[in-house]
Design a protein around this motif. Structure first.
Motif, PDB file in Angstrom:
ATOM      1  N   UNK A 463      47.893 -23.892  -2.531  1.00  0.00           N
ATOM      2  CA  UNK A 463      46.860 -23.255  -1.724  1.00  0.00           C
ATOM      3  C   UNK A 463      45.548 -24.004  -1.923  1.00  0.00           C
ATOM      4  N   UNK A 464      44.959 -24.468  -0.819  1.00  0.00           N
ATOM      5  CA  UNK A 464      43.666 -25.145  -0.853  1.00  0.00           C
ATOM      6  C   UNK A 464      42.642 -24.215  -0.205  1.00  0.00           C
ATOM      7  N   UNK A 465      41.657 -23.811  -0.983  1.00  0.00           N
ATOM      8  CA  UNK A 465      40.578 -22.999  -0.439  1.00  0.00           C
ATOM      9  C   UNK A 465      39.264 -23.759  -0.595  1.00  0.00           C
ATOM     10  N   UNK A 466      38.263 -23.365   0.216  1.00  0.00           N
ATOM     11  CA  UNK A 466      37.007 -24.104   0.171  1.00  0.00           C
ATOM     12  C   UNK A 466      35.858 -23.234   0.644  1.00  0.00           C
ATOM     13  N   UNK A 467      34.646 -23.723   0.430  1.00  0.00           N
ATOM     14  CA  UNK A 467      33.459 -23.105   0.999  1.00  0.00           C
ATOM     15  C   UNK A 467      32.508 -24.216   1.406  1.00  0.00           C
ATOM     16  N   UNK A 468      31.568 -23.895   2.271  1.00  0.00           N
ATOM     17  CA  UNK A 468      30.686 -24.928   2.807  1.00  0.00           C
ATOM     18  C   UNK A 468      29.331 -25.017   2.115  1.00  0.00           C
ATOM     19  N   UNK A 479      44.324 -24.617   6.272  1.00  0.00           N
ATOM     20  CA  UNK A 479      45.661 -24.524   6.853  1.00  0.00           C
ATOM     21  C   UNK A 479      46.409 -25.831   6.621  1.00  0.00           C
ATOM     22  N   UNK A 480      47.599 -25.710   6.010  1.00  0.00           N
ATOM     23  CA  UNK A 480      48.415 -26.891   5.692  1.00  0.00           C
ATOM     24  C   UNK A 480      47.655 -27.903   4.839  1.00  0.00           C
ATOM     25  N   UNK A 481      46.702 -27.395   4.060  1.00  0.00           N
ATOM     26  CA  UNK A 481      45.956 -28.269   3.155  1.00  0.00           C
ATOM     27  C   UNK A 481      44.929 -29.141   3.822  1.00  0.00           C
ATOM     28  N   UNK A 482      44.533 -28.816   5.081  1.00  0.00           N
ATOM     29  CA  UNK A 482      43.567 -29.626   5.823  1.00  0.00           C
ATOM     30  C   UNK A 482      42.224 -28.896   5.896  1.00  0.00           C
ATOM     31  N   UNK A 483      41.170 -29.578   5.457  1.00  0.00           N
ATOM     32  CA  UNK A 483      39.823 -29.019   5.513  1.00  0.00           C
ATOM     33  C   UNK A 483      39.071 -29.655   6.673  1.00  0.00           C
ATOM     34  N   UNK A 484      38.711 -28.882   7.703  1.00  0.00           N
ATOM     35  CA  UNK A 484      37.932 -29.445   8.808  1.00  0.00           C
ATOM     36  C   UNK A 484      36.461 -29.597   8.402  1.00  0.00           C
ATOM     37  N   UNK A 485      35.913 -30.758   8.637  1.00  0.00           N
ATOM     38  CA  UNK A 485      34.511 -31.022   8.302  1.00  0.00           C
ATOM     39  C   UNK A 485      33.797 -31.488   9.566  1.00  0.00           C
ATOM     40  N   UNK A 486      32.824 -30.682  10.026  1.00  0.00           N
ATOM     41  CA  UNK A 486      32.139 -30.951  11.284  1.00  0.00           C
ATOM     42  C   UNK A 486      30.849 -31.737  11.066  1.00  0.00           C
ATOM     43  N   UNK A 487      30.622 -32.704  11.950  1.00  0.00           N
ATOM     44  CA  UNK A 487      29.330 -33.375  12.017  1.00  0.00           C
ATOM     45  C   UNK A 487      28.706 -33.095  13.379  1.00  0.00           C
ATOM     46  N   UNK A 488      27.391 -32.914  13.401  1.00  0.00           N
ATOM     47  CA  UNK A 488      26.678 -32.725  14.659  1.00  0.00           C
ATOM     48  C   UNK A 488      25.851 -33.966  14.948  1.00  0.00           C
ATOM     49  N   UNK A 489      25.782 -34.319  16.238  1.00  0.00           N
ATOM     50  CA  UNK A 489      25.013 -35.499  16.610  1.00  0.00           C
ATOM     51  C   UNK A 489      23.526 -35.233  16.436  1.00  0.00           C
ATOM     52  N   UNK A 490      22.799 -36.283  16.137  1.00  0.00           N
ATOM     53  CA  UNK A 490      21.369 -36.119  15.928  1.00  0.00           C
ATOM     54  C   UNK A 490      20.626 -35.894  17.245  1.00  0.00           C
ATOM     55  N   UNK A 491      19.653 -34.952  17.299  1.00  0.00           N
ATOM     56  CA  UNK A 491      18.851 -34.684  18.511  1.00  0.00           C
ATOM     57  C   UNK A 491      17.726 -35.702  18.619  1.00  0.00           C
ATOM     58  N   UNK A 492      17.234 -36.003  19.933  1.00  0.00           N
ATOM     59  CA  UNK A 492      16.094 -36.904  20.140  1.00  0.00           C
ATOM     60  C   UNK A 492      14.829 -36.097  19.935  1.00  0.00           C
ATOM     61  N   UNK A 493      14.110 -36.387  18.904  1.00  0.00           N
ATOM     62  CA  UNK A 493      12.951 -35.597  18.519  1.00  0.00           C
ATOM     63  C   UNK A 493      11.678 -36.202  19.072  1.00  0.00           C
ATOM     64  N   UNK A 494      10.649 -35.368  19.386  1.00  0.00           N
ATOM     65  CA  UNK A 494       9.371 -35.891  19.892  1.00  0.00           C
ATOM     66  C   UNK A 494       8.647 -36.672  18.822  1.00  0.00           C
ATOM     67  N   UNK A 495       7.850 -37.705  19.257  1.00  0.00           N
ATOM     68  CA  UNK A 495       7.119 -38.517  18.311  1.00  0.00           C
ATOM     69  C   UNK A 495       5.661 -38.642  18.709  1.00  0.00           C
ATOM     70  N   UNK A 496       4.814 -39.138  17.853  1.00  0.00           N
ATOM     71  CA  UNK A 496       3.398 -39.382  18.121  1.00  0.00           C
ATOM     72  C   UNK A 496       3.093 -40.829  17.850  1.00  0.00           C
TER      73      UNK A 496
END
Length: 525
Positions: A463-468, A479-496
């Motif tokens: 049994x493989x358990x995890x927390x974020x 599930x089946x020993x697979x840990x899903x790890x999500x990445x989010x794309x970086x947003x275009x931020x305003x600049x000065x």
């Protein structure tokens, strides 16, 4: 005269009641001598073994079966004269003295007598052979393994299994049985040599690749009185995933034996690249004075790169090769004692998108480290497979003599397998996100919990358990020993700063200038 007759009848009754059997009349000739003796045991280790029956006394049973007289056989007379040491025994009185001696034995004395008689009968130096031989059934019937002797003469028999020279739970080595009727049942006595094996003190354990493991083999020194020489060897088979290191000690009780004087160690390679270890005891008959004491072999091995991950584990089994027939010099082998070493793993699946499913986009190039919980040193891994668009990347724990890496990189399909871990808690840290994506804000806590049932051949349950948030509560199950790890794309931020505001200022000034010029032109017109 009456007094003399009473003495005669009393003497006859005493002979008729030898071994505790009540007598109501002087024994007469047997009605028939065609007895069947069935001996049995619930111990499967006796299946297929030979059982010998030695007739110590012949018996004459009265027609009504209520009176029995015994006559010592000629071949057993030396036993009572020399081994038992009956005082004043002569050829003329040995029968009466032997009858009297055996009839008075009880409890531990009777058990000791059975042991001595069994060993004496099996010792080839005494020149006697079994009066009958039978074989224990290979399969149990009604929960018992049986051996049947047919066509026996009535008598008092010593029944023994060659090689069963260890006391059973009741401290008995052999069976003494009176065959005074056509059908008699008795239990097989004694125990065969066995070995109990443990790994790190248990029947099963978990380890990471490269971990040292301590194996202990424990047996009991048998009674070797019936033998002039005795073979006693520890035979061990290490699976391909285990690398033998060395025998650390061989002990009898607390006494450490000396290598090449008391024992030798040899290894060879088996047919499937496993290791065959043999610890051969030298001059083992000299250990007769220690009969009944434990003898232990302790050795070390390591879990190697060929270790099976999960599944049925890495099996290690041991047996005892022992002398089992003083007449022929034959040997037998004990039932194997098995232990299993388990190592485990899990998979990280790197993806992006709102939904975790097969259609989600997988990400290559994410970099991770894996560290034991509350430890600052990342685990070193060897890359077994770099992975591809269709294959997972595979990393296993590096051994001490290998150059590994602490950086684990996801392949094109986003999946990377961590292999060769023992049970425990770990910290999974993303050290670098794929280009264009934000790195995880927190490490992930991972708990590996493999359960197994020791020597059974069934697969382990992992049994493989995890927390974020790398906490102590593992609230999600992989599930089946697979840990899903999500990445989010970086947003275009305003600049000065930069050219943006300068350009707007220049354009504004130009607009104003053009407006003024146009106004002046109209006035002059």
């Amino acid at each position: 005269m009456k007094s003399l007759m009473k003495k005669v009848f009393a003497a006859a009754a005493a002979i008729a009641t030898v071994f505790g059997l009540a007598a109501t009349t002087v024994a007469t000739a047997n009605a028939a001598d065609n007895a069947t003796l069935t001996v049995s045991t619930t111990d499967a280790k006796f299946a297929g073994k030979t059982v010998n029956a030695y007739k110590m006394f012949s018996a004459t049973v009265s027609s009504d079966g209520k009176a029995v007289s015994h006559t010592l056989t000629d071949k057993w007379k030396p036993f009572f004269k020399d081994s038992v040491g009956l005082n004043g025994a002569t050829d003329e009185n040995i029968n009466d003295k032997a009858n009297d001696y055996v009839s008075k034995l009880t409890g531990n004395d009777l058990v000791a007598f059975a042991t001595k008689a069994s060993n004496w009968a099996q010792n080839t130096a005494n020149g006697i052979t079994a009066d009958a031989t039978a074989t224990v059934s290979a399969d149990a019937s009604n929960g018992k393994y049986t051996a049947t002797f047919t066509g026996l003469d009535y008598g008092y028999y010593v029944v023994a299994v060659p090689g069963a020279t260890l006391a059973n739970a009741n401290s008995q080595y052999a069976t003494l049985v009176s065959v005074h009727s056509t059908s008699v049942n008795a239990d097989i006595k004694g125990a065969l040599p066995t070995v109990v094996k443990t790994v790190n003190g248990e029947s099963a354990t978990s380890a990471k690749i490269g971990d040292p493991l301590t194996f202990t083999l424990t047996s009991t020194i048998p009674d070797m009185s019936a033998y002039s020489t005795y073979t006693f060897n520890f035979k061990d088979t290490l699976s391909k995933g285990l690398s033998f290191k060395q025998v650390d000690s061989v002990k009898v009780g607390d006494t450490i034996l000396t290598k090449d004087t008391d024992y030798t160690v040899s290894t060879s390679e088996g047919s499937d690249k496993n290791t065959l270890l043999t610890v051969t005891m030298l001059n083992f008959k000299n250990q007769q004075t220690n009969a009944g004491k434990t003898i232990t072999v302790t050795y070390t091995a390591t879990l190697n790169k060929d270790a099976v991950v999960g599944g049925h584990g890495n099996t290690n089994s041991a047996t005892i090769q022992y002398s089992n027939n003083p007449s022929t010099g034959g040997t037998g082998e004990s039932e194997p004692s098995k232990v299993r070493v388990f190592t485990y793993g899990f998979t990280v699946d790197k993806y992006t998108g709102d939904n975790y499913d097969d259609a989600a986009t997988r990400l290559a190039g994410a970099e991770f480290t894996l560290t034991p919980k509350n430890d600052s040193t990342p685990i070193s891994f060897v890359r077994v497979n770099a992975g591809s668009a269709t294959e997972n990347a595979v990393y296993r724990v590096a051994k001490a003599d290998e150059t590994g890496t602490t950086t684990i990189i996801t392949p094109e399909n986003g999946k990377v397998e961590f292999q060769g871990l023992k049970n425990g808690e770990y910290t999974l840290t993303e050290t670098k996100a794929p280009a264009g994506y934000n790195k995880l804000a927190s490490a992930i806590g991972v708990k590996v919990d493999g359960q197994n049932n020791g020597t059974d051949t069934t697969n382990a349950t992992v049994t493989i358990t995890y927390n974020n948030n790398n906490g102590s509560v593992y609230n999600q199950t992989a599930s089946n020993g697979v840990i899903p790890v999500q990445n989010k794309s970086g947003a275009i931020l305003p600049g000065t700063g930069g050219m943006g505001t300068i350009a707007f200022t220049v354009i504004g000034v130009l607009v104003i200038a053009l407006g003024v010029a146009w106004t002046l032109k109209r006035k002059n017109a």
